[in-house]
Scaffold this motif. Structure first.
Motif, short mmCIF file in Angstrom:
data_model
loop_
_atom_site.label_atom_id
_atom_site.label_comp_id
_atom_site.label_asym_id
_atom_site.label_seq_id
_atom_site.Cartn_x
_atom_site.Cartn_y
_atom_site.Cartn_z
N ALA A 60 65.48 -17.06 8.89
CA ALA A 60 65.21 -15.65 8.63
C ALA A 60 65.57 -15.32 7.19
O ALA A 60 66.36 -16.03 6.55
N ALA B 53 65.14 -10.11 21.36
CA ALA B 53 64.42 -9.01 22.03
C ALA B 53 64.29 -9.24 23.53
O ALA B 53 64.33 -8.29 24.31
N LYS C 230 71.02 -6.59 11.00
CA LYS C 230 70.77 -6.22 12.39
C LYS C 230 69.32 -6.44 12.78
O LYS C 230 69.02 -6.91 13.89
N LYS C 231 68.38 -6.12 11.89
CA LYS C 231 66.97 -6.23 12.27
C LYS C 231 66.58 -7.67 12.57
O LYS C 231 65.74 -7.92 13.46
N GLU C 232 67.19 -8.63 11.88
CA GLU C 232 66.86 -10.03 12.13
C GLU C 232 67.33 -10.47 13.52
O GLU C 232 66.58 -11.09 14.28
N VAL D 202 68.07 -8.51 16.08
CA VAL D 202 67.37 -7.74 17.11
C VAL D 202 66.03 -8.38 17.42
O VAL D 202 65.63 -8.50 18.58
N ALA D 203 65.31 -8.79 16.38
CA ALA D 203 64.00 -9.43 16.59
C ALA D 203 64.14 -10.74 17.36
O ALA D 203 63.30 -11.07 18.20
N GLN D 204 65.20 -11.49 17.10
CA GLN D 204 65.37 -12.79 17.75
C GLN D 204 65.76 -12.66 19.22
O GLN D 204 65.37 -13.49 20.04
N ASP E 221 72.92 -0.81 19.94
CA ASP E 221 71.59 -0.27 19.66
C ASP E 221 71.00 0.37 20.91
O ASP E 221 71.12 -0.17 22.01
#
Length: 538
Positions: free
Chosen positions: A302, A315, A307-309, A311-313, A335
């Motif tokens: 990544a 999901a 956090k966004k990384e 969260v995407a992993q 979240d």
């Protein structure tokens, strides 16, 4: 800015507060200097025998008013039994092929005419003779001595020439018949899947760089450009991407997952330097309580560690996520989109590590006490490893929970009398703020008290990036993550990673394994199928 006399307060209480604040700040700076010196010059080990070498064992049962015996009166404490080293003495692996070498009594005289013989081959160490050297009569074998030694046949390269004969009928004008060309991983390339798998295993399982491998090939008379090897790795990663995705999805289907991350420098040509990306490691392993999750690791490349990384992993994951104290994980659990899906369990080793640093830099007696208390917890963990989840939970509730409650009480009691600037208070705060996550394992026998599972699995990445210095681009990072995931999972399952990858690539290139059969190629399923075949043959 330096203080001047006129800047000092006249109030004695304010002056005393300022002095104490400066003293705390100085202690903090001294601890940082000691930490840096330790990182540069000191030992890295965190074993209690090294950390507390000068400390006697703490008796966690004694009362506050009791005194330790003097050194000359100290009773002889029984030493723990030392584990025997695992050495392979006199028993080489049974699965290795045996090559027999028979050494007969040596003689260079012809048994027919007694003339001098000349060497014509190298199959035997010396020409053989079973004639008696005294009377030239025939001798008879009366026994033998044998010994075994581990041998190695040096790796050798060969050219695999594929010939496809063409056939035609002389009696009629029928079509020309020829076998179809076998599929290849790199169409028109000069490498077989076996060679590509060998290079991939050397780099991503054993951390040998492509540059190093080009030198090894050159030493055997084969000059191959490093970029060519990199393209081969990209082709292999593209082919097995579906298997990698399936492995990651399968791991996320279990209710317990370990997670960690490590930085990965990536070349940034436009800026003339590297930029920092991340390798995230997801791991499962239920062997400690004979659970369903196999030992496996999947790396995710990544661009960052926010956090966004994560969260995407994660999901599609629901369950307990065991991590260190990095803030992105706490943000993930809180979240709104992930609410209720993920419960965090923290790592007791990371909490202990803070006290190890404090003890190394300040020789704090309390830090040593905390280390000893945590060691008592791990003594119990070692004893219950391999039991089922119910037995592990029962033992933890009966033995470990009182130890942890006593530790928390000590942390709270000591905290009030320490300067807020000291390194010890930071270690105490870290542990108390995450106490609920640190003690989650007490109520669930399926959990571990730490994240050592994923830390062991991320170590090959750390070694590999140290050897390689950086990844060439983001595509190289993706390739690294895919191939390292499959190869290191094979290692965790006790497989030869190269043999495993050769078979996987051959099956996928040839079409022997279809897309809907990819689950058969997951390392743990592949291993089970081979073991079943061996049992069937036996």
């Amino acid at each position: 800015m330096a203080l001047r006399p006129e800047d000092l307060p006249s109030d004695p209480a304010a002056l005393a507060e300022m002095v104490l604040a400066f003293e705390g700040e100085n202690d903090d700076l001294r601890a940082e200097i000691a930490t840096l010196k330790s990182l540069i010059f000191g030992a890295r080990s965190e074993r209690a025998a090294i950390v507390c070498a000068e400390q006697i064992a703490f008796d966690l049962e004694r009362t506050a008013g009791s005194q330790l015996p003097a050194n000359d009166d100290k009773p002889d404490a029984p030493r723990p039994e030392r584990r025997k080293a695992k050495r392979n003495i006199g028993a080489l692996p049974a699965h290795l092929p045996r090559v027999e070498r028979v050494i007969e009594p040596a003689s260079t005289l012809c048994p027919c005419c007694t003339g001098q013989m000349h060497r014509i081959g190298e199959e035997r160490i010396e020409p053989a003779s079973t004639l008696c050297p005294c009377c030239t009569g025939q001798m008879h074998r009366i026994g033998e001595e044998s010994s075994e030694a581990l041998d190695r046949v040096p790796a050798w390269l060969r050219v695999l020439r594929t010939i496809r004969p063409k056939y035609a009928c002389r009696s009629c004008e029928g079509p020309i018949v020829q076998a179809p060309a076998p599929a290849r991983l790199v169409e028109g390339g000069m490498a077989t899947t076996a060679l590509i798998a060998h290079i991939a295993a050397a780099k991503y399982a054993w951390q040998s760089t492509l540059y190093r491998q080009t030198q090894i090939l050159a030493g055997q008379g084969v000059v191959v450009d490093r970029q060519t090897l990199a393209r081969w790795m990209g082709s292999a990663a593209w082919l097995v991407r579906g298997l990698y995705d399936l492995q990651l999805k399968t791991m996320h289907g279990f209710e317990r997952l370990f997670c960690d991350e490590t930085p990965m420098p990536v070349l940034d040509p436009g800026r003339g330097r590297t930029r920092i990306c991340q390798f995230w490691a997801h791991a499962t392993d239920d062997r400690a309580w004979k659970g369903p999750a196999p030992p496996a690791v999947a790396y995710v490349f990544a661009g960052g560690r926010g956090k966004k990384e994560i969260v995407a992993q994660l999901a599609g994951f629901e369950g307990v996520l065991q991590v260190d104290g990095y803030a992105a994980y706490a943000s993930l659990a809180g979240d709104a989109m992930m609410s209720g899906q993920i419960q965090l369990a923290y790592c007791l080793v990371h909490a202990r590590r803070n006290f190890v640093r404090v003890h190394k830099t300040t020789n704090s007696p309390f830090a040593a006490e905390v280390i000893e208390r945590i060691a008592a917890v791990y003594a119990i963990e070692e004893r219950i490893r391999g039991l089922d989840a119910g037995e592990r939970r029962a033992t933890r509730q009966a033995e470990t929970k009182p130890l942890m409650e006593a530790l928390r009480a000590r942390l709270i009691a000591v905290k009030d009398g320490i300067s807020r600037r000291s390194t010890l208070i930071k270690a105490i705060d870290y542990m108390l703020e995450r106490w609920q996550g640190l003690t989650t394992f007490l109520d669930d026998g399926r959990l571990e008290p730490d994240t050592n599972t994923v830390e062991r699995s991320i170590r090959p990445i750390a070694i590999g990036k140290k050897n390689s210095l950086f990844s060439g681009d983001e595509g190289g990072g993706e390739t690294w993550a895919i191939l390292a995931s499959l190869l290191n999972t094979a290692k965790l399952n006790g497989l030869d990673p190269e043999a495993y990858l050769v078979d996987v690539l051959d099956r996928m290139v040839s079409g022997a394994t279809k897309t809907n059969q990819l689950h058969e190629l997951l390392a743990w399923n592949w291993k089970a199928a081979r073991e079943a075949e061996k049992r069937a043959v036996a």
